[in-house]
Scaffold this motif. Sequence first.
Motif, PDB file in Angstrom:
ATOM      1  N   ALA B 533       0.788  -1.213  -0.162  1.00  0.00           N
ATOM      2  CA  ALA B 533      -0.065   0.140   0.255  1.00  0.00           C
ATOM      3  C   ALA B 533       0.968   1.281  -0.005  1.00  0.00           C
ATOM      4  O   ALA B 533       0.310   2.452  -0.618  1.00  0.00           O
ATOM      5  N   TRP B 534       1.968   0.994   0.870  1.00  0.00           N
ATOM      6  CA  TRP B 534       2.861   2.751   0.832  1.00  0.00           C
ATOM      7  C   TRP B 534       3.822   2.421  -0.262  1.00  0.00           C
ATOM      8  O   TRP B 534       4.663   3.344  -0.304  1.00  0.00           O
ATOM      9  N   ILE B 663      -5.231  10.630   2.858  1.00  0.00           N
ATOM     10  CA  ILE B 663      -4.726   9.903   4.020  1.00  0.00           C
ATOM     11  C   ILE B 663      -5.904   8.778   4.554  1.00  0.00           C
ATOM     12  O   ILE B 663      -5.047   7.887   4.640  1.00  0.00           O
ATOM     13  N   ARG B 664      -7.303   9.381   4.173  1.00  0.00           N
ATOM     14  CA  ARG B 664      -8.647   8.849   4.910  1.00  0.00           C
ATOM     15  C   ARG B 664      -9.124   7.526   4.089  1.00  0.00           C
ATOM     16  O   ARG B 664      -8.796   7.210   4.123  1.00  0.00           O
ATOM     17  N   GLN B 665      -8.539   7.865   2.108  1.00  0.00           N
ATOM     18  CA  GLN B 665      -8.609   7.033   1.620  1.00  0.00           C
ATOM     19  C   GLN B 665      -7.416   5.819   2.092  1.00  0.00           C
ATOM     20  O   GLN B 665      -8.225   4.128   1.464  1.00  0.00           O
ATOM     21  N   GLU B 666      -6.153   6.646   1.925  1.00  0.00           N
ATOM     22  CA  GLU B 666      -5.021   5.197   2.523  1.00  0.00           C
ATOM     23  C   GLU B 666      -5.928   4.489   3.068  1.00  0.00           C
ATOM     24  O   GLU B 666      -5.605   3.419   3.106  1.00  0.00           O
ATOM     25  N   ALA B 669      -8.598   2.115   2.309  1.00  0.00           N
ATOM     26  CA  ALA B 669      -8.126   0.932   1.841  1.00  0.00           C
ATOM     27  C   ALA B 669      -7.162  -0.012   2.435  1.00  0.00           C
ATOM     28  O   ALA B 669      -7.778  -1.230   2.544  1.00  0.00           O
ATOM     29  N   LEU B 670      -7.007   0.398   3.819  1.00  0.00           N
ATOM     30  CA  LEU B 670      -5.826  -0.764   4.120  1.00  0.00           C
ATOM     31  C   LEU B 670      -7.086  -1.427   4.956  1.00  0.00           C
ATOM     32  O   LEU B 670      -6.554  -2.485   5.290  1.00  0.00           O
ATOM     33  N   GLY B 671      -7.890  -0.634   5.998  1.00  0.00           N
ATOM     34  CA  GLY B 671      -8.893  -1.329   6.844  1.00  0.00           C
ATOM     35  C   GLY B 671      -8.068  -1.553   7.573  1.00  0.00           C
ATOM     36  O   GLY B 671      -7.189  -1.780   8.371  1.00  0.00           O
ATOM     37  N   ALA B 672      -9.077  -2.615   8.550  1.00  0.00           N
ATOM     38  CA  ALA B 672      -8.569  -3.543   9.803  1.00  0.00           C
ATOM     39  C   ALA B 672      -8.576  -4.412  10.068  1.00  0.00           C
ATOM     40  O   ALA B 672      -8.856  -5.558   8.648  1.00  0.00           O
ATOM     41  N   TRP B 673      -7.704  -5.157  10.905  1.00  0.00           N
ATOM     42  CA  TRP B 673      -7.062  -6.148  10.899  1.00  0.00           C
ATOM     43  C   TRP B 673      -7.704  -7.451  11.263  1.00  0.00           C
ATOM     44  O   TRP B 673      -8.175  -6.999  12.651  1.00  0.00           O
ATOM     45  N   THR B 674      -8.232  -8.531  10.704  1.00  0.00           N
ATOM     46  CA  THR B 674      -8.774  -9.658  11.218  1.00  0.00           C
ATOM     47  C   THR B 674      -7.214 -10.732  11.610  1.00  0.00           C
ATOM     48  O   THR B 674      -8.358 -11.906  11.815  1.00  0.00           O
ATOM     49  N   GLY B 675      -6.441 -10.527  11.027  1.00  0.00           N
ATOM     50  CA  GLY B 675      -5.243 -11.533  11.276  1.00  0.00           C
ATOM     51  C   GLY B 675      -5.168 -11.980  12.633  1.00  0.00           C
ATOM     52  O   GLY B 675      -5.583 -11.084  13.417  1.00  0.00           O
ATOM     53  N   PRO B 676      -3.959 -13.295  13.181  1.00  0.00           N
ATOM     54  CA  PRO B 676      -3.856 -12.785  14.541  1.00  0.00           C
ATOM     55  C   PRO B 676      -2.996 -11.938  15.083  1.00  0.00           C
ATOM     56  O   PRO B 676      -2.890 -10.898  14.477  1.00  0.00           O
ATOM     57  N   ARG B 677      -3.210 -11.383  16.212  1.00  0.00           N
ATOM     58  CA  ARG B 677      -2.979 -10.205  17.331  1.00  0.00           C
ATOM     59  C   ARG B 677      -1.222 -11.437  17.488  1.00  0.00           C
ATOM     60  O   ARG B 677      -1.237 -11.660  18.479  1.00  0.00           O
TER      61      ARG B 677
END
Lengths: 186, 791, 184
Positions: B533-534, B663-666, B669-677
């Motif tokens: 993304a970056w 920045i809001r768009q970036e 687009a990344l969204g929240a993480w659903t994988g292991p914490r």
Amino acid sequence: MAELPQAVRGFGVTFATIFKKVVTEQYPEQAAKFPPKPRYHGRHQLNRWADGLEKCIGCELCAWACPADAIFVQGADNQEGDRHSPGERYGRVYQINYLRCIFCGLCIEACPTRALTMTNEFELADNNRADLIYEKQDLLTPLLPGMLAPPHEMVPGTTDTDYYANKITGAVPEQAVQVDAEQVAP
Amino acid sequence: MTITSDAGSDLTPQVEMVTVVVDGVAIEIPKGTLVIRAAELLGIEIPRFCDHPLLEPVAACRMCLVDIEGVPKPQPACAQVVSEGMQVRTQLTSPVARDAQEGVMEFLLLNHPLDCPVCDKGGECPLQNQAMTAGRPESRFDEVKRTFPKPINVSAQILLDRERCVSCARCTRFAEQIAGDPMLELLERGANQQVGTAVDQPFDSYFSGNTVQICPVGALTSAAYRFRSRPFDLVSVPTTCEHCASGCSLRTDHRRGTVTRRLAWDEPAVNEEWNCDKGRFAFTYQEQGRVTTPLIREDGQLRVASWPEALDFAARGLSAASSHGVLVGGRSTVEDSYAYARFARVALKTDNIDFRVRDSSDEEAQFLRSAVAGTAVRTTYETLEQAPVVLLIAFEPEDESPIVFLRLRKAARGGTRVYAVGPVATRGLAKLSGTLIPAKPGAEPAVLAELAEQVRAELQAPGAVIMVGERIAGIQGGATAVLQLAQATGAALTWVPRRAGERGALDAGALAGLLPGGRPLTEDSARAAVAAAWGVDSLPATVGLAGAELLAAARDGAIGALITGGVELGDLADQSLGRAGLEAAGFVVALENHHSAITELADVVFPVAVVTEKAGTFMNWEGRPRPFAQTFKDALVMSDAVVLGMLAKAMNIAVGASDVAGIRQELGALGAWTGPRAERPNVPAGPVAEGAHLVATWRALIDNGVMQEGEPYLAATAHLVAATVSATTAGALGNPESVTVTGPLGSVTVPLEIGAVIDGVVCLPLNSPGCVLYRDLGVRSGQAVTIKGAL
Amino acid sequence: MGLEEALPSGVLLTTVEKVAGYARKGSLWPATFGLACCAIEMMASGGARYDLARFGMEVFRASPRQADLMIVAGRVSQKMAPVLRQVYDQMPGPKWVLAMGVCASSGGMFNNYAIVQGVDHVVPVDIYLPGCPPRPEMLIDAILKLHDQIQDTKLGVNRKAEIRALESAALTAPATLEMKGLLR
């Protein structure tokens, strides 16, 4: 006369004009001979009560009425020992931007205390914008005989209502003492 | 005005409906609704003064009289509940109602001074407006009006003009029902009825400003706004409060480049219609002591520089250093925090970043990474209101998140039980009718582990909430114990930080080991996604330094360059470490809006915008984004994100969007993480300090905070700065008037108060005038001090 | 002292600057730039009753190449701004600009997207004249104040030094955006 050449007839107009009254106003040499009409909307002035206190209460109704947004007022509290007008509130900042003002006089009509009126002065041109924003000290009327420069207290024994009812005839010695004390203090 | 959200309705869908007819129009509404609300739903406006949707009906002003069929006399619509088949006729259709209202208005105006030109309310005054719509054009009263000396102070901030009062009791009801500070009361009777306070007890409520806003006449005014402007001159912008993590909606009024006042704005889901005095009055800091131009250090002296020169200087300094660190104060917007997080990883290729420039610990960082960052919203103001039980740990809501306190109080009035673990049963806890579970400072983990069975059982009820404050960082093993308790009971765990930007900074990834959206840095897939993304090949893979470790590394010379953004050195418990770290770091770039200790130490200072000069988002404790617009559209000052973007450009590195929308768009687009914490912390409880007197401390709402500068009236309403101890402890000291408290760095002398504090503990404000613990005493919560009676 | 006493009577001494100023102010020729209601008053000023010819300004030139004073009389719309600038650029120097009326001076009551908020955004203004519209006497007053300015204009190195001083003063002055109150 009809036979005279056209060119000469033209000079006749010029010649006849010599004997007519001159219509030209000799401004500025004889400006006093051609004053504006008394109702002319010239520069504003901020009036005072008979004892020198300011009539302006900083209510901003003039600023609200102004169609050109040329007036900026900010009120403040009359503090003990720092009184500029009768009552609670006075205009601490008073600015009129003469590069926006259209001299319509709506501010005069809006003023609840007749603090703001217009003079006949019109010679306002200047070479920069900043100097055409008149501050409170530029707009206040000069002190007449019998007036004292604020800040000073109201005439002892009176309230703001007496001022609004126009019952004040002039400054009294007690107020003068206060003013002197303030001037001596620092 | 808020229509009270009938939050209970989705839980109890079986609402009995009744049909009423208002002005000939039938409407079906829930039983128990007030007539005035039924009329509102139909778009019929009944004049009113005392009625307020969030206050209980009182029918004090009698302005809303309506004609109800079958009832001999006009009835107040604000106190009359609808019933089946009720026929209501308002002033629009009933001459009786119209006449009654005009009569009431005439009475209300009898003693009203009619000083609208000098009244602060003029222009937005319900009395002024309704005198026009519902009053007679002429008064028949020619007697002398009742007068009072005016105005009088009910507190340093709130001024009362009794002549203008229409005795609607909004202020007294607010003080009693909402704020729980019943210091305002209606005194005397008949024509002499007036609002007043007890002689020796001013209205020093943290919420006093709300009474000014809800006063339907100009009877209550604030000293700060008095005579400053008229409402018709002002330009209003909806904004979000920058002072704490409550996330209040505000209305910022400004004219000609200056903010004149701020009001609580209507946001039923967050602050309803209230805010605290700090949010309302503390905005003068925005104009004072600003950094106006870039500054660079040359021969040991800061000098003014142009933007290109300063950017070039900073870029060269940053590029030359081999190791970097980034400190983001907890006051940044989400967008700015994200820009810092991205700049650290992309431009500086480091993970040494932390937003917690305050008392912090590794355990806390682990707790935040594992249990808070990027988690879905579980506890909100609304669930809080319905929670059967709420447990507060290291959290004093009235001081640290006042709107949480107001909502908790609403909940407590509705039956929620509140428990607090700590050494002090605070004023706030008493107003919540809460129970203290006593624990010496530092002993909280042990107390939590051995929580009474009954409390444990209560916490297992669905909807139970555990709220933990930022002070958990100072308790070794605290976060571990809280997580264990939450896991064992199933109660929803919520972290309530104190500063407005902390929750957002966490979700934006401005913490070592954490990428935006709660992604653990150690997770390969998360890192790859963010790197993509970056637009970079890779991101630093090892968890960097954070908190005190980062500053210690800087002090030891291991950090070549530091970037600070909105950092206040006084926030650090160990200020000598902070100062030493900044002094030892090879190169310091500060993005600041005010001159402070940081700008004195920095090598480059860039001026950045305060909240009025930029748009952005704060994320409140719920995890709810609270976006706000730019107040001054033509401000020349740039936000942190824009400055960082320019800095990256000067370093020839592309970092992506630096405007708010981009920045809001970036971030979206990344969204929240659903994988292991990340892993949960597992730290054993620390020992309780030895000593006769342990310190319990937190920051008072109104204190020495840098964002409260320049507002003397607000400062004057702060609560008394005193050392609070139990009666036993005070007795052992000999009940002196005041005491001298001594710590490693020095001592302070403050009045002694006896309160509900457990024995052997002294409760002191952390950062109040005359009592700045970190600076003056050098102690933090849970450490021992010596106390002596002062002469 | 010195030279004056040695001169025969009837000879006056002055500076080149003063002579040049006297000549310039006595023969100002305005370009016609009437844009709105102020232009009516400007025309009235040229007529017999107020008679600008008394000040050596009898002709309003339709060609900018023959004019050295631009009286911007009326509100300047955004579309008119480049035209105004072009006319100004076509005038030979030395040249002066008089913003007549509040609209030309600051936008006046037309604080909107269509009107240039002061003609000083487009051309350098030497004198601002309030009024809506200003009466002819006010225009004459402004012109006479401008005459005084022209009379005092410096030449050569003195002028260069004056320009430098003005320039540095303008650079240190706060931007309009930074000002509070009505100056904003």
